[in-house]
Design a protein around this motif. Sequence first.
Motif, PDB file in Angstrom:
ATOM      1  N   PRO A  51       0.717  -1.237  -0.044  1.00  0.00           N
ATOM      2  CA  PRO A  51      -0.126   0.016  -0.162  1.00  0.00           C
ATOM      3  C   PRO A  51       0.981   1.376  -0.036  1.00  0.00           C
ATOM      4  CG  PRO A  51       0.102  -1.029   2.224  1.00  0.00           C
ATOM      5  CD  PRO A  51       0.712  -1.974   1.184  1.00  0.00           C
ATOM      6  N   VAL A  52       0.292   2.108  -0.738  1.00  0.00           N
ATOM      7  CA  VAL A  52       1.125   3.652  -0.869  1.00  0.00           C
ATOM      8  C   VAL A  52       0.261   4.790  -0.735  1.00  0.00           C
ATOM      9  CG1 VAL A  52       3.233   2.716  -1.984  1.00  0.00           C
ATOM     10  CG2 VAL A  52       1.451   3.275  -3.465  1.00  0.00           C
ATOM     11  N   SER A  53       0.483   5.735  -0.957  1.00  0.00           N
ATOM     12  CA  SER A  53      -0.411   7.046  -1.103  1.00  0.00           C
ATOM     13  C   SER A  53       0.330   7.884  -2.085  1.00  0.00           C
ATOM     14  CB  SER A  53      -0.441   7.901   0.197  1.00  0.00           C
ATOM     15  OG  SER A  53      -1.030   7.287   1.023  1.00  0.00           O
ATOM     16  N   VAL A  54      -0.567   8.384  -3.020  1.00  0.00           N
ATOM     17  CA  VAL A  54      -0.316   9.144  -4.223  1.00  0.00           C
ATOM     18  C   VAL A  54      -0.746  10.560  -4.150  1.00  0.00           C
ATOM     19  CG1 VAL A  54      -0.247   9.522  -6.667  1.00  0.00           C
ATOM     20  CG2 VAL A  54       0.162   7.172  -5.615  1.00  0.00           C
ATOM     21  N   PHE A  55      -0.083  11.706  -4.223  1.00  0.00           N
ATOM     22  CA  PHE A  55      -0.598  13.095  -4.443  1.00  0.00           C
ATOM     23  C   PHE A  55      -0.164  13.486  -5.814  1.00  0.00           C
ATOM     24  CE2 PHE A  55       1.399  12.516  -0.232  1.00  0.00           C
ATOM     25  CZ  PHE A  55       0.476  13.126   0.738  1.00  0.00           C
ATOM     26  N   GLU A  56      -1.428  13.742  -6.525  1.00  0.00           N
ATOM     27  CA  GLU A  56      -1.790  14.014  -7.797  1.00  0.00           C
ATOM     28  C   GLU A  56      -2.021  15.613  -7.881  1.00  0.00           C
ATOM     29  OE1 GLU A  56      -4.877  12.857 -11.060  1.00  0.00           O
ATOM     30  OE2 GLU A  56      -5.826  13.953  -9.335  1.00  0.00           O
ATOM     31  N   GLU A 104       4.812   6.951   1.364  1.00  0.00           N
ATOM     32  CA  GLU A 104       4.379   5.782   2.129  1.00  0.00           C
ATOM     33  C   GLU A 104       2.802   5.955   2.403  1.00  0.00           C
ATOM     34  OE1 GLU A 104       5.732   6.087   6.356  1.00  0.00           O
ATOM     35  OE2 GLU A 104       6.329   7.908   6.005  1.00  0.00           O
ATOM     36  N   ARG A 105       2.011   4.934   2.844  1.00  0.00           N
ATOM     37  CA  ARG A 105       0.792   4.916   3.025  1.00  0.00           C
ATOM     38  C   ARG A 105       0.432   5.915   4.373  1.00  0.00           C
ATOM     39  NH1 ARG A 105      -4.237   1.956   2.070  1.00  0.00           N
ATOM     40  NH2 ARG A 105      -3.261   1.803  -0.090  1.00  0.00           N
ATOM     41  N   VAL A 106      -0.285   6.956   4.104  1.00  0.00           N
ATOM     42  CA  VAL A 106      -0.873   7.928   4.961  1.00  0.00           C
ATOM     43  C   VAL A 106      -2.181   8.264   5.240  1.00  0.00           C
ATOM     44  CG1 VAL A 106       1.611   8.622   5.625  1.00  0.00           C
ATOM     45  CG2 VAL A 106       0.346   9.770   3.952  1.00  0.00           C
ATOM     46  N   ARG A 107      -2.615   9.153   6.216  1.00  0.00           N
ATOM     47  CA  ARG A 107      -4.093   9.698   6.036  1.00  0.00           C
ATOM     48  C   ARG A 107      -3.771  11.209   6.592  1.00  0.00           C
ATOM     49  NH1 ARG A 107      -7.545   6.124   9.525  1.00  0.00           N
ATOM     50  NH2 ARG A 107      -5.802   5.691  10.571  1.00  0.00           N
ATOM     51  N   PRO A 108      -4.387  11.826   6.240  1.00  0.00           N
ATOM     52  CA  PRO A 108      -4.319  13.477   6.869  1.00  0.00           C
ATOM     53  C   PRO A 108      -4.796  13.361   8.247  1.00  0.00           C
ATOM     54  CG  PRO A 108      -5.423  13.435   4.617  1.00  0.00           C
ATOM     55  CD  PRO A 108      -5.444  12.192   5.044  1.00  0.00           C
ATOM     56  N   LEU A 109      -4.200  14.186   8.984  1.00  0.00           N
ATOM     57  CA  LEU A 109      -4.592  14.384  10.427  1.00  0.00           C
ATOM     58  C   LEU A 109      -6.210  14.755  10.595  1.00  0.00           C
ATOM     59  CD1 LEU A 109      -3.945  14.327  13.411  1.00  0.00           C
ATOM     60  CD2 LEU A 109      -2.948  16.553  13.307  1.00  0.00           C
ATOM     61  N   PRO A 110      -6.534  15.743  10.061  1.00  0.00           N
ATOM     62  CA  PRO A 110      -8.131  16.022  10.128  1.00  0.00           C
ATOM     63  C   PRO A 110      -9.013  14.970  10.083  1.00  0.00           C
ATOM     64  CG  PRO A 110      -6.845  17.674   8.809  1.00  0.00           C
ATOM     65  CD  PRO A 110      -6.003  16.502   8.819  1.00  0.00           C
ATOM     66  N   SER A 111      -8.673  13.737   9.329  1.00  0.00           N
ATOM     67  CA  SER A 111      -9.622  12.586   9.019  1.00  0.00           C
ATOM     68  C   SER A 111      -9.515  11.775   9.978  1.00  0.00           C
ATOM     69  CB  SER A 111      -9.270  12.078   7.535  1.00  0.00           C
ATOM     70  OG  SER A 111      -7.937  11.629   7.587  1.00  0.00           O
ATOM     71  N   VAL A 112      -8.237  11.893  10.922  1.00  0.00           N
ATOM     72  CA  VAL A 112      -7.936  10.698  11.930  1.00  0.00           C
ATOM     73  C   VAL A 112      -8.411  11.392  13.302  1.00  0.00           C
ATOM     74  CG1 VAL A 112      -6.355   9.269  13.202  1.00  0.00           C
ATOM     75  CG2 VAL A 112      -6.080   9.775  10.518  1.00  0.00           C
TER      76      VAL A 112
END
Length: 864
Positions: A51-56, A104-112
Amino acid sequence: MDYLRTLGSAAVSTLVAKSGLNLPFSLGSKVNTVDTIYTLYEATKRDDGSPVSVFEFDFTDASKRSTKPLALNALRKLRTTRHPDVLKFMDAVESDALLYIMTERVRPLPSVLPSWASKTEQEREDWLLWGLNRISIALTFINDSCTSTHGNINAGAVFISPSGEWKLGGFEVFSNPKDDAAVLYVGIAASLGRKVCLLIALSQTMGGLLPGINSISPPEVKKGGWPALKSHDVAAADSYALGLLLHSIFNPNHPRPATAEPPHPPPPASSRGSIPLAIFPLFKRLLNPNPGGRATAKHFLEVGMAESGFFAGNRLVKVCTSLDNFALSSDAEKATFLRTLSDSAASFPSEFATKRLLPSLLSALEYGGASAASIVPLVLRFGVDVTPEEYTNVIIGPLIKLYSSPDRGTRMALLDHLPSYIDKLDKKTVSDKIFPPLQTGFSDTVAIIREATVKSMSLFAPKLSDRLLNNDLLRLLAKMQMDPEPSIRTNTCILLGRLGPTLGFNTKRKVLVPAFARALKDSFVHARVAGIMAFMATIDCFEIEELATKVIPNISFSLVDKEKLVRDQAFKALDIFVKKLETHAATMPETAANDPSMPEVTVNTSSPATLVNSAAGAAGTLAGWAISSLGKKLAASDMQTTIAATQPINPSAQTPVNVSFSAPPTPALERPMTIKVKAMQLGSKSSSALPTHTLADELAEEISAAETANAWGSDDLIDVNADADDWSAFETAPVSPPPISVVASGSTMSSSSLSSLSTSRPASKSPVPKTLNPMHPKPRTVPGAFDTPISTPSSSHTPEPGWGDDNEWDAPSKGSSPSAKKASLAPAPQSLNKEEKAAEMARRKEERRLRIALLKEQKKGAGK
């Protein structure tokens, strides 16, 4: 919502396909973000599926076209800034219209943050302080080591990894004041290079194009623009933004502090909200409107990490710090840390324990050492939440390697916690990778290792191959039954009782009875109790005949054991066995079919054929029956000739009676044998005759010596090189020659009459020597009334020294005694193999039995 996400992903894929880009990832669902110039996607790498994260960054949108320099700045800074607390860059794909940054796979702090609202206040505070600690470390690195200003410290620039750790991102305006092309300070006109932009105020820079950046700008920026930061410390703007971040995460529903707006008053105590009391003074210093008096991120970190600081007392911070320095710590420090970790393991967030603690512990476990025994329980404890797909590779793989470790503490930890992971092991792994090193524990010099190894077999046995279970394991357990530790012998018997139903059919018939019988003779009382209970637990493993002929005889002597505990258990066991035999006997016919070849014998008793209920009644009935039966046999007239009764018997006469032992030609006896014996005179008190009881005593001694042999046989229970099972060591098959007819002088006896003198036993498959006396190389005669040649033995059948010569049975003569008889038994010069010994022993027993029967018959004839 999922449908819309799918449509969005499909649209992106179509756009990428038209652009001709070859992406190293597969885009997944879109992640919600607020006030950003990029779109965040969940994705997976094409090469390994991780799993990874992609910034478009999409520059086809006219509203975002001016932000392209910011996107390129973020890519450049992420590539060159490497730190554990900074978002990890992995790959990028760039074109004129699109820019993809893979991390790397991450999530924004406001969503957590909303997910932590349901936690306890202490758990939430610990997690937020731990996050602020990581962000402070990252900011200190950027400000001091990189001499740069991040410029975009807010909740949207903080990302949460799967392990729950905080990662700093948002590098769109990351700038070094010494860099002439720094986007934070460069005006829009200089950046775009267009004359139309000269109409825009020169004070407006590229940094001001980032959404939401003006809301976190310090007072000096609001007064003199972003270029004003060049005259102040590079950490000034980031420190002010850090104070606002602290307020937003502890009080997400509160308005911004009043200090953010002119005249910038200090925050009152009433505005503290959920901010910890120990942090509030520093919080006010971070929001100081004067850049010179403002606390920096480095100062905030130093105060928090002091001996009594708010960071130093945080359990998550302490754990991460100890993990980072674990390899360099002393053994005492490692032991203290692992003990603390074990005590507070239940309070850690599941993602922190699984993704942060577990990988670090597994990494430390690879190096083994004294701490491995303490790490194994923690690995299994934190691995509970690992998905089944990952458990084999993440947990089982390292544990299997530890079985080869020579450290006893590690082996004990693996065996003590075996129930936690035994279900995750497959049969091939146990048989091929675990059992070979595990069996060294059976011979370890430390008793506790041997005992733990024996106990673990109850869990490992179902996962062993049939060959290992029925051969190798049983050979090891046979040795463990002779262990000097009584608890190990007891546990071995208990283990065999549990394994009994899983053993092969032939194996259980040959192993269980000898093994349990050995336990019944143990000097440890609980080992004897375990032997009886093992018999009871495996009752279904024995056939009816085995219960009657093997099991009950081996348990019966426990009825008079010195310990009441053993006696009581033995009576309970026999009740169970007898009831099972009674149930089976009820299904049997009343009598067996008559054999036409056998003579019919009618037994007359003086009492009716009824069952007796007392020992005295049984003794009386049995005595009358035996006497009547014996009289009937003596009165029978089925002999071909009768013994002459007209000749007077002289008590003092020594006239020998010719008795010939003849047998059909067999491999055991090639020709007739005649043994000279003198007549046994009824009532004679002469000491010259060899007493009958002497012969019986010698025979009983030899039989007793044979029966006290090792119940299991040799230590090698099974020849592991043989394909067919060879548990013959657990069987004792008597070897005897075929029935020998007895012919008296002047008369002959029919085969039916011979049954009263000799008992026929089935011939054994073991080879029987062809000679009767292996001590003499040539035929000889025994001096006496009857000279009978004895066949010459083969040199290959010379008995083992000490076995004696059973053919030295001369006729009783004056002065003979048992001691003289035993002295005449000369030792043989050579040894026999196992089969020849068995055959020789059986032959001797048969000869002695026949001689005793002959002497009794002579005595009866002399009485008539």
